[in-house]
Scaffold this motif. Sequence first.
Motif, PDB file in Angstrom:
ATOM      1  N   LEU A  42      29.722  42.076  46.474  1.00 10.85           N
ATOM      2  CA  LEU A  42      29.597  43.386  45.806  1.00 10.85           C
ATOM      3  C   LEU A  42      29.323  43.272  44.303  1.00 10.85           C
ATOM      4  N   GLY A  43      29.046  42.085  43.813  1.00 10.77           N
ATOM      5  CA  GLY A  43      28.804  41.936  42.376  1.00 10.77           C
ATOM      6  C   GLY A  43      30.058  41.982  41.535  1.00 10.77           C
ATOM      7  N   VAL A  44      31.200  41.648  42.113  1.00  7.31           N
ATOM      8  CA  VAL A  44      32.463  41.738  41.373  1.00  7.31           C
ATOM      9  C   VAL A  44      33.041  40.359  41.043  1.00  7.31           C
ATOM     10  N   CYS A  45      33.126  39.479  42.025  1.00  7.12           N
ATOM     11  CA  CYS A  45      33.861  38.220  41.829  1.00  7.12           C
ATOM     12  C   CYS A  45      33.073  37.175  41.036  1.00  7.12           C
ATOM     13  N   GLN A  46      31.746  37.302  41.047  1.00  6.81           N
ATOM     14  CA  GLN A  46      30.835  36.393  40.324  1.00  6.81           C
ATOM     15  C   GLN A  46      30.718  35.001  40.952  1.00  6.81           C
ATOM     16  N   ALA A  47      31.259  34.818  42.140  1.00  6.99           N
ATOM     17  CA  ALA A  47      31.193  33.492  42.765  1.00  6.99           C
ATOM     18  C   ALA A  47      29.755  33.064  43.068  1.00  6.99           C
ATOM     19  N   CYS A  48      28.877  34.038  43.219  1.00  6.10           N
ATOM     20  CA  CYS A  48      27.484  33.702  43.580  1.00  6.10           C
ATOM     21  C   CYS A  48      26.593  33.527  42.357  1.00  6.10           C
ATOM     22  N   THR A  49      27.156  33.620  41.158  1.00  2.30           N
ATOM     23  CA  THR A  49      26.326  33.650  39.942  1.00  2.30           C
ATOM     24  C   THR A  49      25.304  32.512  39.898  1.00  2.30           C
ATOM     25  N   SER A  50      24.074  32.909  39.687  1.00  2.00           N
ATOM     26  CA  SER A  50      22.946  31.993  39.533  1.00  2.00           C
ATOM     27  C   SER A  50      22.123  32.530  38.370  1.00  2.00           C
ATOM     28  N   HIS A  51      20.928  31.988  38.159  1.00  3.38           N
ATOM     29  CA  HIS A  51      20.084  32.500  37.072  1.00  3.38           C
ATOM     30  C   HIS A  51      18.789  33.063  37.633  1.00  3.38           C
ATOM     31  N   ILE A  52      18.350  34.157  37.053  1.00  3.62           N
ATOM     32  CA  ILE A  52      16.990  34.631  37.330  1.00  3.62           C
ATOM     33  C   ILE A  52      16.273  34.696  35.987  1.00  3.62           C
ATOM     34  N   ASN A  53      15.170  33.952  35.895  1.00  2.00           N
ATOM     35  CA  ASN A  53      14.400  33.859  34.655  1.00  2.00           C
ATOM     36  C   ASN A  53      15.318  33.518  33.471  1.00  2.00           C
ATOM     37  N   GLY A  54      16.261  32.605  33.739  1.00  2.00           N
ATOM     38  CA  GLY A  54      17.126  32.078  32.687  1.00  2.00           C
ATOM     39  C   GLY A  54      18.374  32.886  32.400  1.00  2.00           C
ATOM     40  N   LYS A  55      18.515  34.053  33.039  1.00  4.56           N
ATOM     41  CA  LYS A  55      19.686  34.901  32.776  1.00  4.56           C
ATOM     42  C   LYS A  55      20.610  34.916  33.994  1.00  4.56           C
ATOM     43  N   ALA A  56      21.914  35.076  33.746  1.00  6.48           N
ATOM     44  CA  ALA A  56      22.859  35.126  34.859  1.00  6.48           C
ATOM     45  C   ALA A  56      22.642  36.387  35.689  1.00  6.48           C
ATOM     46  N   PHE A  57      22.762  36.251  36.996  1.00  5.09           N
ATOM     47  CA  PHE A  57      22.725  37.417  37.886  1.00  5.09           C
ATOM     48  C   PHE A  57      23.489  37.091  39.156  1.00  5.09           C
ATOM     49  N   ASN A  58      23.753  38.144  39.937  1.00  5.53           N
ATOM     50  CA  ASN A  58      24.502  37.977  41.184  1.00  5.53           C
ATOM     51  C   ASN A  58      23.577  38.223  42.372  1.00  5.53           C
ATOM     52  N   PRO A  59      23.144  37.177  43.051  1.00  4.09           N
ATOM     53  CA  PRO A  59      22.210  37.353  44.171  1.00  4.09           C
ATOM     54  C   PRO A  59      22.778  38.168  45.333  1.00  4.09           C
ATOM     55  N   CYS A  60      24.112  38.343  45.371  1.00  9.34           N
ATOM     56  CA  CYS A  60      24.680  39.178  46.440  1.00  9.34           C
ATOM     57  C   CYS A  60      24.318  40.636  46.256  1.00  9.34           C
ATOM     58  N   SER A  61      23.851  40.990  45.062  1.00  7.21           N
ATOM     59  CA  SER A  61      23.587  42.400  44.757  1.00  7.21           C
ATOM     60  C   SER A  61      22.101  42.708  44.618  1.00  7.21           C
ATOM     61  N   VAL A  62      21.242  41.752  44.938  1.00  7.67           N
ATOM     62  CA  VAL A  62      19.797  41.942  44.750  1.00  7.67           C
ATOM     63  C   VAL A  62      19.075  41.828  46.096  1.00  7.67           C
TER      64      VAL A  62
END
Length: 158
Positions: A42-62
């Motif tokens: 749900l974009g809350v815990c940040q466990a999935c954090t990766s980068h898109i175009n060099g910036k942090a994002f949560n792929p669980c929410s995209v």
Amino acid sequence: MPEHTFILNGESVTVDIEDDVRLLWVLRDVLGVTGPKYGCGLGVCQACTSHINGKAFNPCSVPVQDLRPTDEVTTIEGLPATVGKELHPMQEAWLEYDVAQCGYCQPGQIMTAVAKVRQAREEGREITEADLDEIRNVCRCGTYHRIREAIVAGAKKY
Ligand code: FES
Ligand code: FES
């Protein structure tokens, strides 16, 4: 099913999957890239954090349909290659400070840390305590103190 193309850890990949499937499932279940962890979805815990175009994002929410063929997704697996080494300096700092306990949250923590340092550098400054206070990655094992030490040390290495 529709095709979706994006760049993953330096290589173009194409997946044949419904538009609304979120990227975390595509990475983990379709492409076998398991560094980004599933915690909340749900974009809350940040466990999935990766980068898109060099910036942090949560792929669980995209949803996968939001990615363009030129979008560069980097997971912890691709992080060392961004500096042309076997381990990214932030990963070396993690080892030096023996940060991980169970390890589950740590790929996301490291990806957040690298993005934070990058963001500070883009603003022409070094990382501060206030930056560290903004990090929202959850660690069930409570490794927060060592994470903070490692980020400060890792930031000095690159
Ligand atoms: S699994 Fe993505 S933020 Fe929790
Ligand atoms: S090290 Fe176990 S969840 Fe963070």
